[in-house]
Design a protein around this motif. Structure first.
Motif, PDB file in Angstrom:
ATOM      1  N   VAL A  72       0.442  -1.020  -0.528  1.00 50.58           N
ATOM      2  CA  VAL A  72       0.330  -0.152   0.251  1.00 50.58           C
ATOM      3  C   VAL A  72       0.850   1.118   0.579  1.00 50.58           C
ATOM      4  O   VAL A  72       1.538   1.141   0.776  1.00 50.58           O
ATOM      5  N   PRO A  73       0.838   1.724  -1.161  1.00 49.52           N
ATOM      6  CA  PRO A  73       1.644   3.126  -0.902  1.00 49.52           C
ATOM      7  C   PRO A  73       1.077   4.225  -0.108  1.00 49.52           C
ATOM      8  O   PRO A  73      -0.087   4.238   1.167  1.00 49.52           O
ATOM      9  N   ASN A  74       2.219   4.982   0.310  1.00 49.27           N
ATOM     10  CA  ASN A  74       1.819   6.868   0.934  1.00 49.27           C
ATOM     11  C   ASN A  74       0.428   6.814   0.533  1.00 49.27           C
ATOM     12  O   ASN A  74      -0.063   7.002   2.353  1.00 49.27           O
ATOM     13  N   GLY A  75       0.627   7.266  -0.346  1.00 47.14           N
ATOM     14  CA  GLY A  75      -0.806   7.516  -0.721  1.00 47.14           C
ATOM     15  C   GLY A  75      -0.988   7.186  -2.559  1.00 47.14           C
ATOM     16  O   GLY A  75      -0.103   7.071  -3.071  1.00 47.14           O
ATOM     17  N   THR A  76      -1.925   7.004  -2.914  1.00 47.74           N
ATOM     18  CA  THR A  76      -2.275   7.263  -4.068  1.00 47.74           C
ATOM     19  C   THR A  76      -1.937   8.188  -5.487  1.00 47.74           C
ATOM     20  O   THR A  76      -2.948   8.840  -6.367  1.00 47.74           O
ATOM     21  N   ARG A  77      -0.740   8.568  -5.555  1.00 47.64           N
ATOM     22  CA  ARG A  77      -0.238   9.101  -6.278  1.00 47.64           C
ATOM     23  C   ARG A  77       1.344   8.099  -6.617  1.00 47.64           C
ATOM     24  O   ARG A  77       1.754   7.944  -6.321  1.00 47.64           O
ATOM     25  N   THR A  78       2.038   8.180  -8.213  1.00 49.73           N
ATOM     26  CA  THR A  78       2.846   7.726  -9.003  1.00 49.73           C
ATOM     27  C   THR A  78       3.882   7.809  -7.900  1.00 49.73           C
ATOM     28  O   THR A  78       4.927   7.248  -7.667  1.00 49.73           O
ATOM     29  N   TYR A  79       4.642   9.182  -7.504  1.00 48.13           N
ATOM     30  CA  TYR A  79       5.354   9.525  -6.760  1.00 48.13           C
ATOM     31  C   TYR A  79       5.253   9.335  -5.241  1.00 48.13           C
ATOM     32  O   TYR A  79       6.390   9.897  -4.346  1.00 48.13           O
ATOM     33  N   LEU A 138       5.182   6.346  -4.821  1.00 47.31           N
ATOM     34  CA  LEU A 138       5.773   4.588  -5.180  1.00 47.31           C
ATOM     35  C   LEU A 138       6.218   3.601  -4.573  1.00 47.31           C
ATOM     36  O   LEU A 138       6.746   2.866  -4.288  1.00 47.31           O
ATOM     37  N   GLY A 139       7.091   5.149  -4.125  1.00 47.79           N
ATOM     38  CA  GLY A 139       8.648   4.017  -3.124  1.00 47.79           C
ATOM     39  C   GLY A 139       8.593   4.374  -1.922  1.00 47.79           C
ATOM     40  O   GLY A 139       9.840   4.004  -1.593  1.00 47.79           O
ATOM     41  N   ARG A 140       7.345   4.298  -1.164  1.00 50.03           N
ATOM     42  CA  ARG A 140       7.803   4.696   0.484  1.00 50.03           C
ATOM     43  C   ARG A 140       5.782   4.351   0.371  1.00 50.03           C
ATOM     44  O   ARG A 140       4.852   4.010  -0.091  1.00 50.03           O
ATOM     45  N   SER A 141       5.605   3.224   1.301  1.00 44.64           N
ATOM     46  CA  SER A 141       4.530   3.346   2.359  1.00 44.64           C
ATOM     47  C   SER A 141       4.481   4.160   3.226  1.00 44.64           C
ATOM     48  O   SER A 141       4.754   5.293   3.554  1.00 44.64           O
ATOM     49  N   GLN A 142       3.445   3.762   4.715  1.00 43.19           N
ATOM     50  CA  GLN A 142       3.178   4.211   5.470  1.00 43.19           C
ATOM     51  C   GLN A 142       3.012   3.397   6.917  1.00 43.19           C
ATOM     52  O   GLN A 142       3.198   2.070   6.762  1.00 43.19           O
ATOM     53  N   PRO A 143       3.105   3.358   7.373  1.00 43.89           N
ATOM     54  CA  PRO A 143       2.578   2.775   8.886  1.00 43.89           C
ATOM     55  C   PRO A 143       1.741   1.198   8.541  1.00 43.89           C
ATOM     56  O   PRO A 143       0.932   1.818   8.365  1.00 43.89           O
ATOM     57  N   PRO A 144       1.937   0.269   9.057  1.00 40.36           N
ATOM     58  CA  PRO A 144       0.459  -1.136   8.307  1.00 40.36           C
ATOM     59  C   PRO A 144       0.088  -1.375   9.115  1.00 40.36           C
ATOM     60  O   PRO A 144      -0.125  -1.995   9.849  1.00 40.36           O
ATOM     61  N   PHE A 145      -1.387  -0.283   8.723  1.00 41.95           N
ATOM     62  CA  PHE A 145      -2.492  -0.794   9.634  1.00 41.95           C
ATOM     63  C   PHE A 145      -3.544  -1.981   8.862  1.00 41.95           C
ATOM     64  O   PHE A 145      -4.335  -1.328   9.272  1.00 41.95           O
ATOM     65  N   LEU A 146      -2.810  -2.287   8.097  1.00 38.62           N
ATOM     66  CA  LEU A 146      -4.442  -3.063   6.600  1.00 38.62           C
ATOM     67  C   LEU A 146      -4.670  -4.078   7.805  1.00 38.62           C
ATOM     68  O   LEU A 146      -5.709  -4.270   6.993  1.00 38.62           O
ATOM     69  N   ALA A 147      -3.892  -4.817   8.492  1.00 35.96           N
ATOM     70  CA  ALA A 147      -4.424  -6.473   9.055  1.00 35.96           C
ATOM     71  C   ALA A 147      -5.704  -5.749  10.044  1.00 35.96           C
ATOM     72  O   ALA A 147      -6.387  -6.228  10.548  1.00 35.96           O
ATOM     73  N   LEU A 148      -5.402  -4.266  11.125  1.00 38.79           N
ATOM     74  CA  LEU A 148      -6.205  -3.623  11.642  1.00 38.79           C
ATOM     75  C   LEU A 148      -7.313  -3.203  10.777  1.00 38.79           C
ATOM     76  O   LEU A 148      -8.436  -2.881  11.557  1.00 38.79           O
ATOM     77  N   MET A 149      -6.770  -2.953   9.920  1.00 40.70           N
ATOM     78  CA  MET A 149      -7.930  -2.046   8.884  1.00 40.70           C
ATOM     79  C   MET A 149      -9.586  -3.330   8.459  1.00 40.70           C
ATOM     80  O   MET A 149     -10.589  -3.598   8.720  1.00 40.70           O
ATOM     81  N   ALA A 150      -8.642  -4.643   8.416  1.00 42.64           N
ATOM     82  CA  ALA A 150      -9.066  -5.206   7.300  1.00 42.64           C
ATOM     83  C   ALA A 150     -10.151  -6.510   9.448  1.00 42.64           C
ATOM     84  O   ALA A 150     -11.347  -6.759   8.671  1.00 42.64           O
ATOM     85  N   ASP A 151      -9.764  -5.957   9.630  1.00 45.21           N
ATOM     86  CA  ASP A 151     -10.094  -6.296  11.069  1.00 45.21           C
ATOM     87  C   ASP A 151     -11.697  -5.807  11.285  1.00 45.21           C
ATOM     88  O   ASP A 151     -12.539  -6.382  11.996  1.00 45.21           O
ATOM     89  N   LEU A 152     -11.806  -4.169  10.511  1.00 43.53           N
ATOM     90  CA  LEU A 152     -13.302  -3.477  11.034  1.00 43.53           C
ATOM     91  C   LEU A 152     -13.735  -4.101   9.415  1.00 43.53           C
ATOM     92  O   LEU A 152     -15.647  -3.801   9.894  1.00 43.53           O
ATOM     93  N   ASP A 153     -13.989  -4.612   9.026  1.00 42.04           N
ATOM     94  CA  ASP A 153     -14.509  -4.954   7.495  1.00 42.04           C
ATOM     95  C   ASP A 153     -15.517  -5.973   7.688  1.00 42.04           C
ATOM     96  O   ASP A 153     -15.802  -7.554   8.483  1.00 42.04           O
ATOM     97  N   PRO A 154     -17.279  -5.507   7.878  1.00 41.92           N
ATOM     98  CA  PRO A 154     -18.266  -6.188   8.602  1.00 41.92           C
ATOM     99  C   PRO A 154     -18.271  -7.484   7.430  1.00 41.92           C
ATOM    100  O   PRO A 154     -19.387  -8.390   8.069  1.00 41.92           O
ATOM    101  N   ARG A 155     -18.045  -7.945   6.441  1.00 39.10           N
ATOM    102  CA  ARG A 155     -17.946  -8.952   5.921  1.00 39.10           C
ATOM    103  C   ARG A 155     -17.410 -10.318   6.168  1.00 39.10           C
ATOM    104  O   ARG A 155     -16.257  -9.164   6.864  1.00 39.10           O
TER     105      ARG A 155
END
Length: 514
Positions: free
Chosen positions: A177-184, A186-203
């Protein structure tokens, strides 16, 4: 007297419809019975039409079940119940409440699915998503977890699932997951919260679970790329070898040169540094990946940004989140019946946990710290990052108690949680407080039974946000927690909107009321 008789007596002309077999939708007085009568009798809204026009956030049966379970007593408790379970219309001529204002901001901050035209720096997004606001016109990675907390409280599950699908799509396309959704970005991400986000999925279906697991495993591989080289050289990409041979992670950026979005600023910083400019650019970029851009955490001299050395720091927040990610992957692999994967990631989490405890815990100071690779010692910077091991559940009860004492002594401010105790002019230092760190602190302290301190931080933060809202009518990116005022410092003017402030404030309002 029946509803049909009442309607006939009122001369509403609906009896003919009823006798034709069409059922009439019941009004609020019938739907909500004793709740409706209690609200109107208490006159918690001066105009009786206000509650009659309120929209329930859940099905009426669910609202009434909650009413029977809670039986709120007194006007304040009754109002809090109503505002948890209904969207109440604003009074004409009155400033909307914080809840109402935040609810009205979600549509303003929502963007539709998007395919960029040729030459645009924007990245495609298959589903609608929420942006932070102000100059931040695209979705940002770690911001979105805290935004989702408010979306969840406001029943915006469809936006949450859309944003998660967008993040899974980004991982499928780019491997992270890039820092933000811009081509510039694409060299970096941000603190990896995706696992915690996935736990909020109602599906909870198998297809969605498999897609989330694939994304988490790919993201973990992104953070661990370079592990083999780091074992030999000491550090490669985002992986660092600690003195005992264990591996931890650092912030990094794969791209060279000054940042596209801060080109002039980075060139000016590098020019005054007296260091190789490529090295300065790499440290500035890594600092941006941390989300704390910028803070005395990363500076050799807290008064000078050009002494930034992010790539030499092993951060406690990043490694705590990766430990939580490894735990989440192990749990999800076990649920999918993949025992080998579950064992592998459980072992990786255990190894990381041991390394964090050995190298990032300072028993003499009662805090978790960042590690300085060059000095081969913990950094002297006290910061709110010390709360991350509590947030993810890695700390021991004794460690949590010690951290709580340190927070009370050095980080608790009149208006919430300080980011650091140092005033440097950088925006991730005193006097600024930031919504995500208020949530991290609250959840981490509450997890270990430090409920009074957790509640104090939340209530002081709500008071700060409310004071600034009363003054400006806006939700802001950051706040001065010493004076309950808008924040300042950093590379750009204070932004309003604001996704993660809305999310954390709304989540706190859900728990603590107005």
């Amino acid at each position: 007297m029946s509803l049909r008789m009442l309607l006939r007596g009122a001369g509403l002309g609906l009896v003919a419809l009823a006798t034709m077999g069409q059922s009439l939708p019941p009004p609020p007085q019938v739907l909500f019975g004793p709740l409706f009568e209690a609200v109107q009798a208490a006159r918690i809204y001066p105009d009786s039409k206000t509650f009659a026009d309120a929209t329930p956030r859940e099905a009426p049966d669910a609202v009434m079940a909650a009413w029977r379970a809670e039986r709120p007593q007194g006007a304040d408790a009754l109002r809090a119940f109503v505002e948890r379970h209904f969207v109440v219309p604003a009074q004409p001529g009155a400033k909307p409440s914080l809840r109402e204002h935040i609810a009205a901001l979600w549509p303003q901050l929502t963007r539709p699915a998007f395919t960029p035209p040729p030459g645009s720096s924007a990245l495609a997004m298959p589903e609608p998503y929420v942006v932070p606001g102000g100059r931040f016109r695209e979705i940002y990675y770690w911001d979105s977890y805290f935004t989702m907390l408010g979306l969840k409280a406001d029943g915006q599950d469809r936006l949450i699932t859309g944003m998660l699908d967008d993040f899974d799509s980004l991982v499928a396309r780019y491997g992270f997951v890039p820092n933000g959704t811009r081509t510039y970005y694409l060299g970096r991400s941000q603190p990896p919260f995706l696992a915690l986000m996935a736990d909020l999925d109602p599906r909870h279906d198998a297809v969605t679970a498999a897609r989330h697991l694939a994304a988490l495993k790919a993201e973990h591989a992104f953070w661990m790329k370079g592990a083999a080289a780091a074992r030999q050289s000491g550090a490669a990409a985002r992986v660092v070898r600690m003195p005992d041979g264990s591996l931890l992670n650092r912030y990094w950026d794969d791209a060279p040169g000054p940042r596209d979005e801060s080109w002039a600023e980075d060139v000016a910083t590098a020019r005054t540094s007296g260091r190789p400019v490529a090295e300065v650019y790499k440290d500035l970029r890594a600092g941006a990946e941390s989300g704390w851009d910028y803070s005395s955490r990363w500076l050799a001299d807290p008064a000078r940004l050009d002494t930034i050395r992010t790539t030499q720091i092993v951060p406690v927040d990043l490694n705590s989140l990766l430990w939580a990610q490894e735990q989440a992957i192990a749990r999800r692999c076990a649920a999918a019946g993949d025992k080998a994967c579950a064992a592998d990631f459980a072992a990786q989490a255990a190894a990381r946990g041991r390394a964090i405890q050995r190298w990032l815990w300072l028993p003499g100071e009662g805090r978790f710290a960042d590690w300085d690779r060059e000095r081969r010692a913990p950094t002297p910077r006290v910061s709110a990052a010390t709360l991350y091991p509590l947030f993810v559940g890695l700390a021991t009860p004794a460690q949590a108690s010690a951290v709580a004492r340190l927070v009370s002594a050095q980080l608790l401010a009149p208006g919430g949680l300080r980011t650091t105790p140092l005033r440097t002019g950088q925006q991730w230092d005193d006097p600024n407080g930031w919504a995500p760190l208020q949530w991290i602190a609250h959840q981490g302290l509450a997890r270990y039974g430090q409920v009074d301190l957790a509640a104090t931080i939340a209530r002081r933060w709500l008071a700060t946000v409310a004071a600034a809202y009363d003054e400006t009518g806006k939700m802001l990116e950051k706040y001065d927690v010493e004076t309950h005022a808008p924040g300042g410092g950093g590379e750009y003017p204070l932004q309003d909107g604001f996704g993660w402030t809305n999310g954390v404030t709304r989540a706190f309002l859900e728990k603590y009321g107005g």
